[in-house]
Design a protein around this motif. Structure first.
Motif, PDB file in Angstrom:
ATOM      1  N   ASN A  34     110.469 -63.168  59.923  1.00  0.00           N
ATOM      2  CA  ASN A  34     111.183 -62.894  59.404  1.00  0.00           C
ATOM      3  C   ASN A  34     110.637 -61.222  58.910  1.00  0.00           C
ATOM      4  O   ASN A  34     109.880 -60.516  59.336  1.00  0.00           O
ATOM      5  CB  ASN A  34     110.316 -63.340  58.371  1.00  0.00           C
ATOM      6  N   GLU A  43     106.877 -66.036  49.122  1.00  0.00           N
ATOM      7  CA  GLU A  43     106.503 -65.412  49.203  1.00  0.00           C
ATOM      8  C   GLU A  43     107.180 -64.217  50.428  1.00  0.00           C
ATOM      9  O   GLU A  43     106.753 -63.377  51.076  1.00  0.00           O
ATOM     10  CB  GLU A  43     106.148 -65.968  50.348  1.00  0.00           C
ATOM     11  N   ARG A  79     111.538 -71.305  65.611  1.00  0.00           N
ATOM     12  CA  ARG A  79     111.595 -70.388  65.693  1.00  0.00           C
ATOM     13  C   ARG A  79     110.889 -70.027  67.276  1.00  0.00           C
ATOM     14  O   ARG A  79     111.715 -69.565  68.092  1.00  0.00           O
ATOM     15  CB  ARG A  79     111.958 -69.439  64.615  1.00  0.00           C
ATOM     16  N   ASP A 108     116.363 -63.082  59.468  1.00  0.00           N
ATOM     17  CA  ASP A 108     116.222 -63.514  57.816  1.00  0.00           C
ATOM     18  C   ASP A 108     118.091 -62.239  57.082  1.00  0.00           C
ATOM     19  O   ASP A 108     118.690 -62.959  56.830  1.00  0.00           O
ATOM     20  CB  ASP A 108     115.576 -62.913  56.347  1.00  0.00           C
ATOM     21  N   ASP A 139     116.279 -75.887  52.959  1.00  0.00           N
ATOM     22  CA  ASP A 139     115.587 -75.149  53.733  1.00  0.00           C
ATOM     23  C   ASP A 139     115.084 -75.524  55.192  1.00  0.00           C
ATOM     24  O   ASP A 139     115.599 -75.619  56.375  1.00  0.00           O
ATOM     25  CB  ASP A 139     115.463 -73.914  52.659  1.00  0.00           C
ATOM     26  N   ARG A 140     113.766 -76.066  54.540  1.00  0.00           N
ATOM     27  CA  ARG A 140     113.175 -76.657  55.800  1.00  0.00           C
ATOM     28  C   ARG A 140     113.338 -77.715  56.047  1.00  0.00           C
ATOM     29  O   ARG A 140     113.947 -78.291  55.280  1.00  0.00           O
ATOM     30  CB  ARG A 140     111.566 -75.711  55.924  1.00  0.00           C
TER      31      ARG A 140
HETATM   32  O1  GYE Z   1     113.080 -67.263  57.237  1.00  0.00           O
HETATM   33  C1  GYE Z   1     110.732 -66.382  55.205  1.00  0.00           C
HETATM   34  C2  GYE Z   1     110.686 -67.369  54.137  1.00  0.00           C
HETATM   35  O2  GYE Z   1     112.578 -71.046  55.952  1.00  0.00           O
HETATM   36  C3  GYE Z   1     114.006 -69.716  56.300  1.00  0.00           C
HETATM   37  O3  GYE Z   1     111.062 -68.705  55.029  1.00  0.00           O
HETATM   38  C4  GYE Z   1     112.474 -69.689  55.543  1.00  0.00           C
HETATM   39  C5  GYE Z   1     111.505 -68.957  55.460  1.00  0.00           C
HETATM   40  C6  GYE Z   1     112.280 -67.393  55.889  1.00  0.00           C
HETATM   41  O4  GYE Z   1     109.566 -67.046  53.382  1.00  0.00           O
HETATM   42  O5  GYE Z   1     111.527 -65.515  54.784  1.00  0.00           O
END
Ligand code: GYE
Length: 326
Positions: free
Chosen positions: A232, A49, A182, A260, A127-128
């Motif tokens: 982002n 994405e 966020r 980002d 990441d998440r």
């Molecule tokens: O900030 C965004 C991406 O999960 C940290 O996912 C990630 C986020 C990031 O698509 O650009």
């Protein structure tokens, strides 16, 4: 004659492979197809994405390389939770040694994580985060999204509190920990100020999404908008097109803060079209690969590893732009 000899050699080869395949199946590496030392890892990526995601995918592929002893099965789920869960299920069926997931959404992981656990396959999150019980995964490496939002909010507070400013927000993917946390951090930071939140909608972390939602905001609120917070860079970059098309100057008529700090975002900041960026480091591959190796070796690992972030003003962006690795 010659033909028969070749056939014989081929037959011997096939036999040798079958024998080593059998040996592999009784050995430590499931499938025995990569040799006993090769670690077979399935990585379930969200999709593609954003610029952050491209940098993250590159970092993961570099770290989980054949040279580093891995056989990587990569899957990108196009930001669809069902597709990502299906990918994880297929990794379990393939008998991988470990699974790495960058979870699209926070909820919905309990069943498939339980299945992985029952199959004896450790899961590492990158990441998440997820809402599932911590017992269902070995470790997580990522960023402090709430702090990122808070840092963005503090900048907005510093620059706009007391001015009755109008703010619009472009949210990340609905239900993702990145968007949820966020929003929480940002909301906390601007609480008690006179900043007026006109609207907050998802742009799904994409440029297209950011552009479309911003077009809607501009139609509705026009030049009343003073400041934009995009979850982002990519959504902020999409919004730039919409703002310019509306005859307004980004960075001046509408100030923009994003998260980002990827190359295109930092370029917009250095050019004066963005006003502030909070970094989110996508280079998590090495840490994730180390965690996989440690978990498979039976070592005790940290449950959570947070990678630190910085933030950048326009001046700082100019200074560091050329040295940024992504
Ligand atoms: O900030 C965004 C991406 O999960 C940290 O996912 C990630 C986020 C990031 O698509 O650009």
């Amino acid at each position: 004659m010659k033909k028969n000899m070749l056939a014989g050699v081929a037959l011997l080869g096939a036999l040798a492979m079958a024998v080593s395949g059998c040996a592999g199946n009784t050995g430590e590496t499931p499938g025995g197809d990569g040799g006993d030392d090769v670690i077979k890892v399935g990585f379930a990526q969200t999709g593609s994405e954003s610029g952050w995601r491209s940098a993250n995918t590159e970092s993961m592929k570099a770290a989980f390389s054949a040279e580093n002893g891995f056989d990587l099965i990569f899957n990108a789920a196009d930001n669809k939770q069902e597709a990502q869960i299906a990918a994880v299920r297929s990794f379990i069926n393939q008998g991988v040694d470990a699974i790495v997931i960058a979870p699209i959404t926070v909820d919905g992981w309990d069943d498939v994580l339980t299945e992985a656990k029952d199959a004896g396959i450790p899961v590492i999150l990158e990441d998440r985060t997820v809402s599932a019980s911590e017992d269902l995964y070995a470790s997580w490496v990522g960023l402090d999204f709430e702090q990122e939002g808070r840092t963005a909010g503090e900048w907005v507070k510093e620059n706009f509190d007391g001015k009755g400013a109008n703010l619009v927000i472009l949210e990340g993917t609905t239900g993702s920990s990145a968007a949820l946390d966020r929003a929480t951090g940002f909301g906390e930071a601007i609480e008690g100020t006179d900043i007026n939140v006109l609207d907050s909608q998802t742009g799904d972390f994409t440029r297209d999404g950011g552009k479309k939602v911003m077009e809607g905001y501009l139609q509705k609120y026009g030049s009343d908008i003073d400041v934009l917070f995009a979850h982002n860079d990519d959504m902020g970059l999409g919004a730039l097109d919409a703002i310019k098309a509306a005859g307004l100057t980004p960075g001046t008529d509408i100030q923009i803060v994003t998260i980002d700090a990827v190359k295109d975002g930092m370029t917009a900041l250095a050019n004066g079209e963005f006003n502030f960026i909070v970094e989110c480091n996508p280079l998590l591959g090495e840490k994730a690969a180390d965690l996989v190796k440690a978990v498979l070796a039976g070592d005790t690992v940290e449950k959570k590893t947070i990678v630190p972030d910085q933030s950048f003003t326009q001046e700082q962006a100019k200074e560091v732009l050329d040295s940024r690795p992504y």
